[in-house]
Design a protein around this motif. Structure first.
Motif, PDB file in Angstrom:
ATOM      1  N   GLN A 117      28.373  36.826  25.573  1.00  0.00           N
ATOM      2  CA  GLN A 117      28.112  38.310  25.590  1.00  0.00           C
ATOM      3  C   GLN A 117      28.865  38.919  26.908  1.00  0.00           C
ATOM      4  OE1 GLN A 117      23.689  37.078  24.932  1.00  0.00           O
ATOM      5  NE2 GLN A 117      23.666  39.503  25.183  1.00  0.00           N
ATOM      6  N   GLU A 118      28.863  38.328  28.062  1.00  0.00           N
ATOM      7  CA  GLU A 118      29.744  38.855  29.060  1.00  0.00           C
ATOM      8  C   GLU A 118      31.150  39.035  28.571  1.00  0.00           C
ATOM      9  OE1 GLU A 118      30.535  37.964  33.730  1.00  0.00           O
ATOM     10  OE2 GLU A 118      29.504  36.521  32.581  1.00  0.00           O
ATOM     11  N   ASP A 119      31.604  38.183  27.848  1.00  0.00           N
ATOM     12  CA  ASP A 119      32.930  38.334  27.618  1.00  0.00           C
ATOM     13  C   ASP A 119      33.381  39.519  26.527  1.00  0.00           C
ATOM     14  OD1 ASP A 119      33.463  35.910  28.811  1.00  0.00           O
ATOM     15  OD2 ASP A 119      33.634  34.596  27.199  1.00  0.00           O
ATOM     16  N   TYR A 120      32.438  39.574  25.672  1.00  0.00           N
ATOM     17  CA  TYR A 120      32.570  41.002  24.934  1.00  0.00           C
ATOM     18  C   TYR A 120      32.235  42.022  25.842  1.00  0.00           C
ATOM     19  CZ  TYR A 120      33.098  37.784  20.965  1.00  0.00           C
ATOM     20  OH  TYR A 120      33.814  37.108  20.000  1.00  0.00           O
ATOM     21  N   GLU A 121      31.360  42.071  26.693  1.00  0.00           N
ATOM     22  CA  GLU A 121      31.310  43.526  27.412  1.00  0.00           C
ATOM     23  C   GLU A 121      32.377  43.702  28.138  1.00  0.00           C
ATOM     24  OE1 GLU A 121      27.888  44.832  30.609  1.00  0.00           O
ATOM     25  OE2 GLU A 121      27.283  43.447  29.185  1.00  0.00           O
ATOM     26  N   LYS A 122      33.260  42.757  28.857  1.00  0.00           N
ATOM     27  CA  LYS A 122      34.341  43.006  29.516  1.00  0.00           C
ATOM     28  C   LYS A 122      35.257  43.602  28.481  1.00  0.00           C
ATOM     29  CE  LYS A 122      33.951  39.253  33.002  1.00  0.00           C
ATOM     30  NZ  LYS A 122      34.772  37.904  33.257  1.00  0.00           N
ATOM     31  N   LEU A 123      35.454  43.121  27.138  1.00  0.00           N
ATOM     32  CA  LEU A 123      36.417  43.461  26.415  1.00  0.00           C
ATOM     33  C   LEU A 123      36.246  44.972  26.050  1.00  0.00           C
ATOM     34  CD1 LEU A 123      38.697  43.139  24.254  1.00  0.00           C
ATOM     35  CD2 LEU A 123      37.078  42.173  22.673  1.00  0.00           C
ATOM     36  N   GLY A 124      34.893  45.285  25.894  1.00  0.00           N
ATOM     37  CA  GLY A 124      34.648  46.864  25.582  1.00  0.00           C
ATOM     38  C   GLY A 124      34.970  47.654  26.844  1.00  0.00           C
ATOM     39  N   GLN A 125      34.849  47.079  27.933  1.00  0.00           N
ATOM     40  CA  GLN A 125      35.345  47.927  29.282  1.00  0.00           C
ATOM     41  C   GLN A 125      36.614  47.967  29.380  1.00  0.00           C
ATOM     42  OE1 GLN A 125      33.546  45.299  32.085  1.00  0.00           O
ATOM     43  NE2 GLN A 125      31.428  46.499  32.109  1.00  0.00           N
ATOM     44  N   ALA A 126      37.269  46.951  28.988  1.00  0.00           N
ATOM     45  CA  ALA A 126      38.906  46.915  29.048  1.00  0.00           C
ATOM     46  C   ALA A 126      39.375  48.127  28.003  1.00  0.00           C
ATOM     47  CB  ALA A 126      39.422  45.576  28.434  1.00  0.00           C
ATOM     48  N   LEU A 127      38.813  47.948  26.668  1.00  0.00           N
ATOM     49  CA  LEU A 127      39.266  48.951  25.677  1.00  0.00           C
ATOM     50  C   LEU A 127      39.220  50.383  26.167  1.00  0.00           C
ATOM     51  CD1 LEU A 127      40.773  48.675  23.083  1.00  0.00           C
ATOM     52  CD2 LEU A 127      38.598  49.160  21.933  1.00  0.00           C
ATOM     53  N   ALA A 128      37.909  50.720  26.880  1.00  0.00           N
ATOM     54  CA  ALA A 128      37.561  52.173  27.320  1.00  0.00           C
ATOM     55  C   ALA A 128      38.459  52.334  28.397  1.00  0.00           C
ATOM     56  CB  ALA A 128      36.005  51.858  27.696  1.00  0.00           C
ATOM     57  N   SER A 129      38.775  51.430  29.289  1.00  0.00           N
ATOM     58  CA  SER A 129      39.646  51.795  30.444  1.00  0.00           C
ATOM     59  C   SER A 129      41.111  51.937  29.838  1.00  0.00           C
ATOM     60  CB  SER A 129      39.861  50.619  31.227  1.00  0.00           C
ATOM     61  OG  SER A 129      40.798  50.568  32.321  1.00  0.00           O
ATOM     62  N   LEU A 130      41.503  51.509  28.738  1.00  0.00           N
ATOM     63  CA  LEU A 130      42.834  52.101  28.184  1.00  0.00           C
ATOM     64  C   LEU A 130      42.886  53.115  27.799  1.00  0.00           C
ATOM     65  CD1 LEU A 130      45.838  51.187  26.837  1.00  0.00           C
ATOM     66  CD2 LEU A 130      44.402  50.137  24.845  1.00  0.00           C
ATOM     67  N   HIS A 131      41.762  53.676  26.815  1.00  0.00           N
ATOM     68  CA  HIS A 131      41.650  55.016  26.187  1.00  0.00           C
ATOM     69  C   HIS A 131      41.640  56.004  27.411  1.00  0.00           C
ATOM     70  CE1 HIS A 131      39.988  52.788  22.523  1.00  0.00           C
ATOM     71  NE2 HIS A 131      41.282  52.592  22.793  1.00  0.00           N
ATOM     72  N   ILE A 132      40.768  55.685  28.360  1.00  0.00           N
ATOM     73  CA  ILE A 132      40.412  56.839  29.520  1.00  0.00           C
ATOM     74  C   ILE A 132      41.803  56.961  30.210  1.00  0.00           C
ATOM     75  CG2 ILE A 132      39.162  57.177  31.652  1.00  0.00           C
ATOM     76  CD1 ILE A 132      36.928  55.668  30.487  1.00  0.00           C
ATOM     77  N   THR A 133      42.374  55.737  30.649  1.00  0.00           N
ATOM     78  CA  THR A 133      43.609  55.886  31.438  1.00  0.00           C
ATOM     79  C   THR A 133      44.665  56.459  30.823  1.00  0.00           C
ATOM     80  OG1 THR A 133      43.197  53.593  32.403  1.00  0.00           O
ATOM     81  CG2 THR A 133      45.397  54.424  32.822  1.00  0.00           C
ATOM     82  N   SER A 134      44.957  56.273  29.436  1.00  0.00           N
ATOM     83  CA  SER A 134      46.164  57.053  28.523  1.00  0.00           C
ATOM     84  C   SER A 134      45.719  58.310  28.405  1.00  0.00           C
ATOM     85  CB  SER A 134      46.336  56.108  27.335  1.00  0.00           C
ATOM     86  OG  SER A 134      45.209  56.108  26.604  1.00  0.00           O
ATOM     87  N   SER A 135      44.620  58.808  28.309  1.00  0.00           N
ATOM     88  CA  SER A 135      44.393  60.302  28.089  1.00  0.00           C
ATOM     89  C   SER A 135      44.444  60.927  29.261  1.00  0.00           C
ATOM     90  CB  SER A 135      42.714  60.399  27.785  1.00  0.00           C
ATOM     91  OG  SER A 135      41.912  60.162  28.979  1.00  0.00           O
TER      92      SER A 135
END
Length: 335
Positions: A117-135
């Motif tokens: 579960q911790e791994d998948y939570e990190k993946l969700g955070q990474a994808l959100a970071s990609l979207h926020i950063t690039s916006s």
């Protein structure tokens, strides 16, 4: 398949990045037998990646490489840390051209696949970071890649092939008879939801403030390093596009239709980028689309590859799990 990258070629490529190779070997991906070259130097190992153009775009391989490298440079300049750092070659670029093929180089990430579960939570955070950063650095004039129109064309082709199912091999015919109508019902429901005013308005706003999407997040492209950091690899298909499609595709391709992992992924994502009810509904709708079935039946007159046959077999084996995952996301939209 023989190694497509002779030692002399590998040496010439990595020398341009200031590296002296001691040994090298090719490593397969889900789609290619010679997908990446692992090069060992005196200090550490590196991944040498040959770049292949996307057939869904009309631009050349070199133009696509230039665009990809520009996006990667912007992400590195803005502090996005969930990908391996691309090395700069002697020309000052993040890639080099050798015998007509672009190559780029990153450190080799040693680690494991997604497990808990911790791994998948990190993946969700990474994808959100990609979207926020690039916006923050993309303009509304950025070329937006329209997955929806592409997927609608795949759906239409799938339906035409269903009508010709009796002319195909017996395994495909059996699969169509068992699951084809359900796939069409899922698609019909999602396309109907696309027409809702709140969804139309959401997509209009997204085009005004676009984001970069990885566009190929699968279990194979996510690594948890030995020190616990999550890295997303293989950025060849990075595009300006819909973050909702990026989320839905990542959920399909990584979580094994496990509601616990789906919840952990979405929890991680929303810790950085909360989603409203309309956004949640659209993600659930996109997740419902039977994209694997569309892909596996896109080319009816071509001999089926093992990967395409496997897609249909995996869909059949995981069908009940998929239905439960859809139900879970439907509940999530109301919370």
């Amino acid at each position: 398949m023989a190694n497509s990258y002779p030692k002399t070629r590998i040496r010439r490529v990595v020398h341009r990045f200031g590296l002296v190779p001691l040994s090298s070997n090719t490593v397969a991906s889900f789609y290619r037998k010679n997908a990446v070259i692992r090069v060992q130097t005196k200090s550490e190992a590196y991944a040498v990646k040959p770049f292949f153009r996307s057939l869904s775009l009309h631009s050349s391989t070199v133009d696509q490489m230039k665009t990809t490298a520009n996006y990667i440079q912007l992400l590195m300049d803005n502090g996005f840390s969930c990908m391996p750092k691309w090395l700069t070659c002697t020309s000052g670029k993040l890639w080099t051209l050798h015998k007509g093929r672009p190559y780029y180089v990153t450190p080799w990430i040693k680690g494991r696949k997604l497990e808990n579960q911790e791994d998948y939570e990190k993946l969700g955070q990474a994808l959100a970071s990609l979207h926020i950063t690039s916006s923050h650095f993309l303009s509304k004039k950025a070329p937006f890649y329209d997955h929806i129109e592409l997927w609608k064309s795949h759906d239409r082709l799938f339906r035409r092939q269903m009508m010709k199912a009796y002319q195909t091999d017996i395994k495909i015919r059996r699969w169509y008879k068992k699951f084809g109508k359900s796939c069409n019902r899922f698609s019909d429901r999602s396309w109907a939801e696309l027409k809702r005013p709140e969804i139309v308005n959401l997509l209009r706003k997204e085009r005004i403030r676009p984001v970069l999407i990885h566009n190929d997040i699968t279990s194979y492209n996510v690594i948890i390093s030995d020190d616990g950091q999550l890295f997303i690899i293989d950025w060849d298909r990075i595009k300006v596009g819909s973050m909702y499609i990026d989320i839905a595709a990542a959920l399909t391709n990584t979580t094994q239709f496990n509601p616990v992992f789906i919840y952990s992924f979405l929890k991680g994502y929303e810790e950085l980028h909360p989603l409203n009810q309309t956004e949640r509904k659209w993600i659930a709708s996109l997740y419902r689309l039977p994209r694997e079935a569309w892909h596996a039946t896109r080319f009816p007159n071509r001999p089926r590859s093992r990967n395409e046959r496997n897609m249909l077999e995996i869909m059949e084996q995981t069908w009940l799990l998929r239905l439960k995952a859809m139900d879970f996301l439907e509940e999530w939209t109301h919370h």
